[in-house]
Design a protein around this motif. Structure first.
Motif, PDB file in Angstrom:
ATOM      1  N   SER A   1       0.831  -1.211   0.000  1.00 50.25           N
ATOM      2  CA  SER A   1       0.000   0.000   0.000  1.00 50.25           C
ATOM      3  C   SER A   1       0.862   1.255   0.000  1.00 50.25           C
ATOM      4  CB  SER A   1      -0.925  -0.018   1.210  1.00 50.25           C
ATOM      5  OG  SER A   1      -0.163   0.127   2.377  1.00 50.25           O
ATOM      6  N   ASP A   2       0.213   2.436  -0.065  1.00 47.83           N
ATOM      7  CA  ASP A   2       0.898   3.721  -0.132  1.00 47.83           C
ATOM      8  C   ASP A   2       1.635   4.066   1.161  1.00 47.83           C
ATOM      9  OD1 ASP A   2      -0.052   4.029  -2.657  1.00 47.83           O
ATOM     10  OD2 ASP A   2      -1.802   5.218  -2.068  1.00 47.83           O
ATOM     11  N   VAL A   3       1.115   3.612   2.309  1.00 47.65           N
ATOM     12  CA  VAL A   3       1.733   3.948   3.586  1.00 47.65           C
ATOM     13  C   VAL A   3       3.131   3.356   3.664  1.00 47.65           C
ATOM     14  CG1 VAL A   3       1.539   3.678   6.086  1.00 47.65           C
ATOM     15  CG2 VAL A   3      -0.500   4.127   4.729  1.00 47.65           C
ATOM     16  N   SER A   4       3.285   2.091   3.292  1.00 52.04           N
ATOM     17  CA  SER A   4       4.608   1.473   3.380  1.00 52.04           C
ATOM     18  C   SER A   4       5.573   2.128   2.393  1.00 52.04           C
ATOM     19  CB  SER A   4       4.514  -0.033   3.131  1.00 52.04           C
ATOM     20  OG  SER A   4       4.034  -0.275   1.823  1.00 52.04           O
ATOM     21  N   GLU A   5       5.068   2.638   1.260  1.00 56.27           N
ATOM     22  CA  GLU A   5       5.934   3.327   0.301  1.00 56.27           C
ATOM     23  C   GLU A   5       6.406   4.666   0.857  1.00 56.27           C
ATOM     24  OE1 GLU A   5       7.176   2.162  -2.504  1.00 56.27           O
ATOM     25  OE2 GLU A   5       6.176   0.270  -2.053  1.00 56.27           O
ATOM     26  N   SER A   6       5.537   5.382   1.580  1.00 55.01           N
ATOM     27  CA  SER A   6       5.939   6.677   2.128  1.00 55.01           C
ATOM     28  C   SER A   6       6.982   6.506   3.237  1.00 55.01           C
ATOM     29  CB  SER A   6       4.725   7.440   2.637  1.00 55.01           C
ATOM     30  OG  SER A   6       4.163   6.758   3.747  1.00 55.01           O
ATOM     31  N   VAL A   7       6.931   5.388   3.925  1.00 61.39           N
ATOM     32  CA  VAL A   7       7.930   5.122   4.961  1.00 61.39           C
ATOM     33  C   VAL A   7       9.281   4.837   4.329  1.00 61.39           C
ATOM     34  CG1 VAL A   7       8.587   3.490   6.769  1.00 61.39           C
ATOM     35  CG2 VAL A   7       6.264   4.342   6.662  1.00 61.39           C
ATOM     36  N   ARG A   8       9.299   4.163   3.221  1.00 57.08           N
ATOM     37  CA  ARG A   8      10.550   3.802   2.558  1.00 57.08           C
ATOM     38  C   ARG A   8      11.193   4.967   1.806  1.00 57.08           C
ATOM     39  NH1 ARG A   8       7.688  -1.279   1.197  1.00 57.08           N
ATOM     40  NH2 ARG A   8       8.498  -2.829   2.653  1.00 57.08           N
ATOM     41  N   GLN A   9      10.426   6.013   1.515  1.00 57.70           N
ATOM     42  CA  GLN A   9      10.982   7.130   0.762  1.00 57.70           C
ATOM     43  C   GLN A   9      11.949   7.934   1.630  1.00 57.70           C
ATOM     44  OE1 GLN A   9       7.715   9.419  -0.649  1.00 57.70           O
ATOM     45  NE2 GLN A   9       7.240   8.012  -2.321  1.00 57.70           N
ATOM     46  N   LYS A  10      12.972   8.496   1.007  1.00 56.66           N
ATOM     47  CA  LYS A  10      13.995   9.255   1.687  1.00 56.66           C
ATOM     48  C   LYS A  10      13.483  10.681   1.937  1.00 56.66           C
ATOM     49  CE  LYS A  10      18.856  10.267   1.041  1.00 56.66           C
ATOM     50  NZ  LYS A  10      19.968  10.100   0.098  1.00 56.66           N
ATOM     51  N   ASN A  11      13.616  11.146   3.177  1.00 55.20           N
ATOM     52  CA  ASN A  11      13.195  12.486   3.553  1.00 55.20           C
ATOM     53  C   ASN A  11      14.454  13.367   3.580  1.00 55.20           C
ATOM     54  OD1 ASN A  11      12.147  14.781   4.663  1.00 55.20           O
ATOM     55  ND2 ASN A  11      10.911  13.687   6.189  1.00 55.20           N
ATOM     56  N   GLU A  12      14.602  14.237   2.622  1.00 58.32           N
ATOM     57  CA  GLU A  12      15.833  15.027   2.466  1.00 58.32           C
ATOM     58  C   GLU A  12      16.125  15.943   3.658  1.00 58.32           C
ATOM     59  OE1 GLU A  12      18.520  15.151   0.575  1.00 58.32           O
ATOM     60  OE2 GLU A  12      17.754  13.335  -0.355  1.00 58.32           O
ATOM     61  N   PRO A  13      15.147  16.693   4.202  1.00 59.94           N
ATOM     62  CA  PRO A  13      15.488  17.555   5.353  1.00 59.94           C
ATOM     63  C   PRO A  13      16.015  16.752   6.546  1.00 59.94           C
ATOM     64  CG  PRO A  13      13.352  18.172   4.468  1.00 59.94           C
ATOM     65  CD  PRO A  13      13.774  16.932   3.753  1.00 59.94           C
ATOM     66  N   LEU A  14      15.417  15.601   6.808  1.00 61.34           N
ATOM     67  CA  LEU A  14      15.904  14.766   7.916  1.00 61.34           C
ATOM     68  C   LEU A  14      17.284  14.206   7.609  1.00 61.34           C
ATOM     69  CD1 LEU A  14      12.708  12.807   8.991  1.00 61.34           C
ATOM     70  CD2 LEU A  14      13.823  14.687  10.164  1.00 61.34           C
TER      71      LEU A  14
ATOM     72  N   ARG B   1      23.245  14.347   8.718  1.00 57.65           N
ATOM     73  CA  ARG B   1      24.611  14.605   8.263  1.00 57.65           C
ATOM     74  C   ARG B   1      25.298  15.642   9.139  1.00 57.65           C
ATOM     75  NH1 ARG B   1      23.899  15.063   1.782  1.00 57.65           N
ATOM     76  NH2 ARG B   1      23.667  12.841   1.380  1.00 57.65           N
ATOM     77  N   SER B   2      24.539  16.558   9.733  1.00 54.90           N
ATOM     78  CA  SER B   2      25.143  17.606  10.556  1.00 54.90           C
ATOM     79  C   SER B   2      25.561  17.096  11.937  1.00 54.90           C
ATOM     80  CB  SER B   2      24.172  18.770  10.704  1.00 54.90           C
ATOM     81  OG  SER B   2      23.051  18.365  11.461  1.00 54.90           O
ATOM     82  N   VAL B   3      25.129  15.899  12.333  1.00 57.59           N
ATOM     83  CA  VAL B   3      25.500  15.345  13.634  1.00 57.59           C
ATOM     84  C   VAL B   3      26.925  14.828  13.560  1.00 57.59           C
ATOM     85  CG1 VAL B   3      24.984  13.533  15.300  1.00 57.59           C
ATOM     86  CG2 VAL B   3      23.130  14.728  14.183  1.00 57.59           C
TER      87      VAL B   3
END
Length: 173
Positions: free
Chosen positions: A43-56, A61-63
């Motif tokens: 379903s769409d929910v599992s796809e949104s979880v797998r997508q890369k969130n650029e701001p996060l 990377r800043s840590v």
């Protein structure tokens, strides 16, 4: 007498009233709250979880994490007890049945029993137990010892007289 009459009216025709109440149609229960179905694997929910969130991803990377070699800290811990032994002193007061078994105390610190003994000794014999002698005996800082002897006075009771004669007073017995 009134209780007997009240019980007679209360129990009158009791069985018939019970059967009538039991034979009535039961009320239906309220419908249960609808629970959403768990998402299916495609379903769409599992796809949104797998997508890369650029701001996060940029925040991660800043840590910056620094680590040290665990072998170096293990060597320091092995040497630490020897260094601490020179900083410790044996207790001056034996407490019978003391549960924690303190045999030595860090320099510059006192157990409660030692503190009470030092304060009491100074109170009873201030010429013999001067702040200098107590500081030397227990390996304490002179300034702290002087302040403790000035501000902590054990076993001193002061009875303040009342402001008026009619107030209750403690009678000496």
């Amino acid at each position: 007498m009134g209780g007997r009459i009240a019980r007679l009216f209360r129990n009158f025709n009791l069985e018939n009233r019970v059967f009538r109440e039991l034979s009535k149609e039961k009320p239906t229960a309220a419908p249960r709250h609808a629970v959403p179905e768990p998402p299916l694997p495609g379903s769409d929910v599992s796809e949104s979880v797998r997508q890369k969130n650029e701001p996060l991803h940029e925040l991660l990377r800043s840590v910056y994490v620094e680590s040290t070699d665990p072998a170096a800290t293990a060597e320091a811990l092995k040497e630490a007890p020897e260094a601490l032994q020179s900083e410790r002193r044996p207790t001056r007061v034996h407490i019978p049945g003391y549960a924690y078994g303190l045999t030595n105390v860090p320099k510059g610190k006192l157990t409660i029993a030692e503190a009470v003994k030092a304060l009491g000794s100074h109170q009873h014999q201030p010429q013999t137990w001067t702040p200098e002698k107590i500081a030397q005996e227990y390996f304490l800082d002179f300034k702290d010892t002087k302040a403790a002897l000035e501000f902590f006075v054990p076993f001193k009771v002061e009875i303040i007289p009342p402001k008026t004669r009619t107030a209750n007073q403690i009678k000496a017995s």
